[in-house]
Every structure is written in structure tokens, then in C-alpha cells.
Scaffold this active site. Structure first.
Site, short mmCIF file in Angstrom:
data_model
loop_
_atom_site.label_atom_id
_atom_site.label_comp_id
_atom_site.label_asym_id
_atom_site.label_seq_id
_atom_site.Cartn_x
_atom_site.Cartn_y
_atom_site.Cartn_z
N GLY A 48 7.86 -23.65 -20.83
CA GLY A 48 7.30 -22.38 -20.10
C GLY A 48 5.59 -21.94 -21.36
N ARG B 14 -24.78 -52.77 0.85
CA ARG B 14 -23.64 -52.38 2.11
C ARG B 14 -24.84 -51.91 2.96
NH1 ARG B 14 -21.13 -51.80 6.02
NH2 ARG B 14 -19.23 -50.69 5.88
N GLN C 135 -30.65 -41.38 2.52
CA GLN C 135 -31.16 -40.72 1.15
C GLN C 135 -29.79 -39.77 0.67
OE1 GLN C 135 -32.56 -36.28 2.33
NE2 GLN C 135 -34.29 -37.00 1.49
N GLY D 281 -16.49 -46.22 0.43
CA GLY D 281 -15.54 -46.11 1.82
C GLY D 281 -14.42 -46.02 1.38
N GLU E 262 -5.15 -31.21 -23.00
CA GLU E 262 -6.21 -30.53 -24.06
C GLU E 262 -6.76 -29.31 -23.64
OE1 GLU E 262 -6.23 -32.18 -27.31
OE2 GLU E 262 -5.11 -33.99 -26.71
N THR F 174 -6.78 -26.60 -20.48
CA THR F 174 -7.08 -26.87 -19.05
C THR F 174 -9.15 -26.37 -19.00
OG1 THR F 174 -6.68 -25.19 -18.78
CG2 THR F 174 -4.87 -26.86 -18.24
#
Length: 390
Positions: free
Chosen positions: A133, A269, A280, A340, A364, A366
Site C-alpha cells: 500500500g 533488409r 523515409q 518487423g 525508482e 514512476t
């Protein structure tokens, strides 16, 4: 004139660390992937121990540890640069010879029993303040410590504790004065595992293996109070704030390694008869990633420089941590997109980094806590716009 260049010695240190990571650590990466994909620990602890000893022979031991304790004491800036180099691999390697900064607050006997054995690698510690908590709101911790004769009796639960399953002692924070709470009512205790606390691993989406710790009537002798009774919250904030800039430092190394993977892949690729590097859409993802990495690098080094100058670096560290965590997640997402379908498989380490780096926006402090801190500092006048080096 502002000189951003590294000295000859600093470049030599950086290059030596880079060479060590490339030659000694990166070759373990395929094994790490195989083991983790099979549900086993990535690297045998004995292998990591041998690597640390090999690094020690080269002088890399206790990077930020004071020389009086056998460390190199290279300072915050150089330490951040070294962590950037270590971030280039996902092998869970770190140089040995270090200990939690707040252990230096111990008395001579505590240093003998906890600090020095930790530096020498004979003991393992963990830091425990977060509770089910009380995560971001560390002031809301409920673990209690009640004085009983010459002992303190600790009851409560801690969660998401890094190293909690492996540690043989814990720096645990408990409320000793409920009326004062964080303002003088929290105390830090050094508690050996054989005093009775238990740990349970917490499964996560990444390879980070935190634990929950349970304290049921754990008796801790008075001499195991670290620092002063009631002053534990100050130690906790010192622990959290001291190395916050190291989180984006490691992320920078990971992001640079992944971006290079994307650049190399884009060149080979082909799609529709052309290397995807000529499109681009791909170029912009690569360019944006480079810009964000460089921005994160200088914000991180600036925070480290402030620490090195003895300045209050909390504001700069929050900026560096927030920016670096977001940067790393954006870069890994682009790199996966560029690869991909292959980027989505476990054959490549990109999806592993994707899961691992998501943690940076949570632990550490958020993203939301960093934004709150930054805004509050500006609104209350603790930090001013238009200043540098002040």
C-alpha cells in the site's frame, strides 16, 4: 569555454570497459536467451563471479567505492559512463566491489559486519521500503517496529524488493513512532535473514526478479539500527536519490546498441526491391532515436556532474530519469518496428529489451512521480528556469 571532451584517462577507461563488455560479456548473450526462454536463470552466478574477478585484475573493482575501502572511486560522471557501456548488453553483469551508499552511515561494528563483507562480495544486501500500500507514496509505509527490552520487534510486508530472494540481510524501514511518521518516526534496521524474515519471488513480465518480504515478530537487536532511531526516512531518500541518474545511464547504452542493430538491419533488409534504409519512414525513426539518445545522454551526464560537484542534484536527476526512461521505451519500440516480425520473436533480444526497459518508467520513482517532483520544484521556487551549473 565549456569543454565536453573526455580526458585521455577517461577515454582509456571507457574504451577498456567497452572492450571488456564486447569480448567477455557479450559472448554470453546467446546462452542467456536460451536459458531464459527455457525458464532458467540467464547466467550461472559462478560465471558472473569469475567475470567480476577477471575485471578486478584489470582494476575495475568498486567503481564508485572510496579508495579507503579498496575501491577505484572514479566519481559519478565516470561511473555513469561506465554504466552506459554496461547497458550495451542484456547479460546481467555488474562490476564487483560495491555496497549500498547508506551502509557507510553505519558505525564501526556495522561496517565490519555488513559494509566491508558486501564490498568484498561475501554478503548480499537488499533495500526494503516499498509496501503493497506504499509504492510511490513511501511516507505511507505501515511496517512497524516496537521496542521490547533490548530488541525491536518488526512486523509487516515489503514488496517488489530487488535482490530480495538472494540477499542474506536487508535494510528495512519501519515506523517506530506512528505519530511522527516520516517526519522523525521511521527507522532503518539491518536485519539478517536468519533473524526470521522470509522472501517469496514475484513473477514479472521481464527478467527482473523482485520479491516480497514478510516480517512476523522478527526480533532485531538495538545495535542493528542503522543511523539514528527516527531518522530512517532521510536515509531512504538518500539511497533513492543517490543513483537515480544511473537508471537512464544504463538505458542509454541499451538504446545505442539497439539503434545500431536497426541501422545494420535497415541496410540489408529489402522491401519492394530496395533496402528499407532508403525509405523515409525508416530514416525518421532512426533519426528521432539518435536525437533522443543524445539528449538523454547529456541530461544524465549533467546530473552526474552536479553530484560530483557536491551540488543538490535531485531536480536534475529527476529530469534525467524521466527523460531517459521514456526515451528507452520509444527507441526499443521503433527498433522492434524496423525489424518487423523478426523483432517480435524470441530469436532476437529486442522483445526481451522491450519487456526489461518498460520497468524503467515504474521503479525508482514512476514517470508520474518524476513529473510531480519537477513541477513542484519549479512552482515552489526550489528550481529556476534559465540556469546552468548553479
Amino acid at each position: 569555454m565549456v569543454d565536453f571532451s573526455l580526458s585521455t584517462e577517461e577515454r582509456q577507461i571507457r574504451d577498456t570497459v567497452r572492450s571488456f563488455i564486447e569480448k567477455e560479456v557479450m559472448p554470453l548473450e546467446p546462452e542467456v536467451l536460451r536459458n531464459e526462454n527455457a525458464g532458467r536463470p540467464g547466467v550461472d552466478p559462478d560465471v558472473l563471479r569469475e567475470l567480476r574477478l577477471k575485471a578486478k585484475k584489470m582494476g575495475f573493482w568498486g567503481i564508485s567505492t572510496p579508495e579507503e575501502y579498496g575501491g577505484a572511486d572514479l566519481g559519478p560522471v565516470m561511473s555513469a559512463i561506465i554504466v552506459m557501456e554496461m547497458g550495451r548488453t542484456y547479460v546481467p553483469f555488474s562490476f564487483g566491489g560495491t555496497a549500498d551508499n547508506i551502509l557507510y552511515a553505519g558505525n564501526d561494528e556495522q561496517k565490519r559486519r555488513y559494509l566491508i563483507p558486501t564490498i568484498e562480495g561475501e554478503r548480499r544486501s537488499c533495500f526494503a521500503i516499498t509496501e503493497p500500500g506504499a509504492g510511490s507514496d513511501a511516507r505511507n509505509i505501515r511496517t512497524r517496529a516496537v521496542k521490547d527490552g533490548g530488541d525491536w520487534v518488526v512486523n509487516g510486508e515489503k514488496t517488489f524488493i530487488t535482490g530480495g530472494s538472494e540477499a542474506d540481510f536487508v535494510m528495512v524501514f519501519a515506523v517506530t513512532d506512528p505519530e511522527r511518521g516520516a517526519a522523525g518516526g521511521v527507522t532503518c534496521f539491518l536485519v539478517d535473514r536468519d533473524m526470521g524474515w522470509k522472501s517469496e519471488p514475484i513473477p514479472t513480465m521481464g527478467e527482473w526478479g523482485p520479491a516480497s518480504l514478510v516480517f512476523e515478530d522478527v526480533r532485531v537487536p538495538e545495535e542493528n539500527v542503522l543511523g539514528e532511531v527516527g531518522r530512517g526516512f532521510e536515509l531512504a531518500m538518500q539511497w533513492i536519490g543517490q543513483g537515480r541518474y544511473m537508471i537512464p545511464a544504463r538505458a542509454i547504452g541499451s538504446a545505442e546498441r539497439m539503434l545500431q542493430m536497426a541501422v545494420d538491419y535497415a541496410r540489408i533488409r529489402h522491401s519492394m526491391g530496395r533496402p528499407i534504409a532508403e525509405y523515409q519512414a525508416i530514416q525518421w525513426m532512426i533519426a528521432d532515436s539518435q536525437v533522443e539518445i543524445e539528449a538523454a545522454k547529456w541530461l544524465t551526464l549533467y546530473a552526474a556532474w552536479q553530484v560530483q560537484q557536491g551540488m543538490d542534484a535531485r531536480h536534475a536527476s529527476s529530469i534525467a530519469k524521466l527523460n531517459g526512461a521514456i526515451m528507452a521505451n520509444q527507441v526499443v519500440d521503433r527498433v522492434l518496428q524496423i525489424h518487423g516480425g523478426m523483432g517480435y520473436t524470441k530469436e532476437l533480444p529486442i522483445e526481451r529489451w522491450y519487456r526489461e526497459l518498460r520497468l524503467l518508467r515504474i521503479f525508482e520513482g514512476t514517470d508520474e512521480i518524476q513529473r510531480r517532483t519537477i513541477a513542484r520544484n519549479l512552482l515552489k521556487g526550489h528550481a529556476r528556469l534559465g540556469t546552468i551549473g548553479e
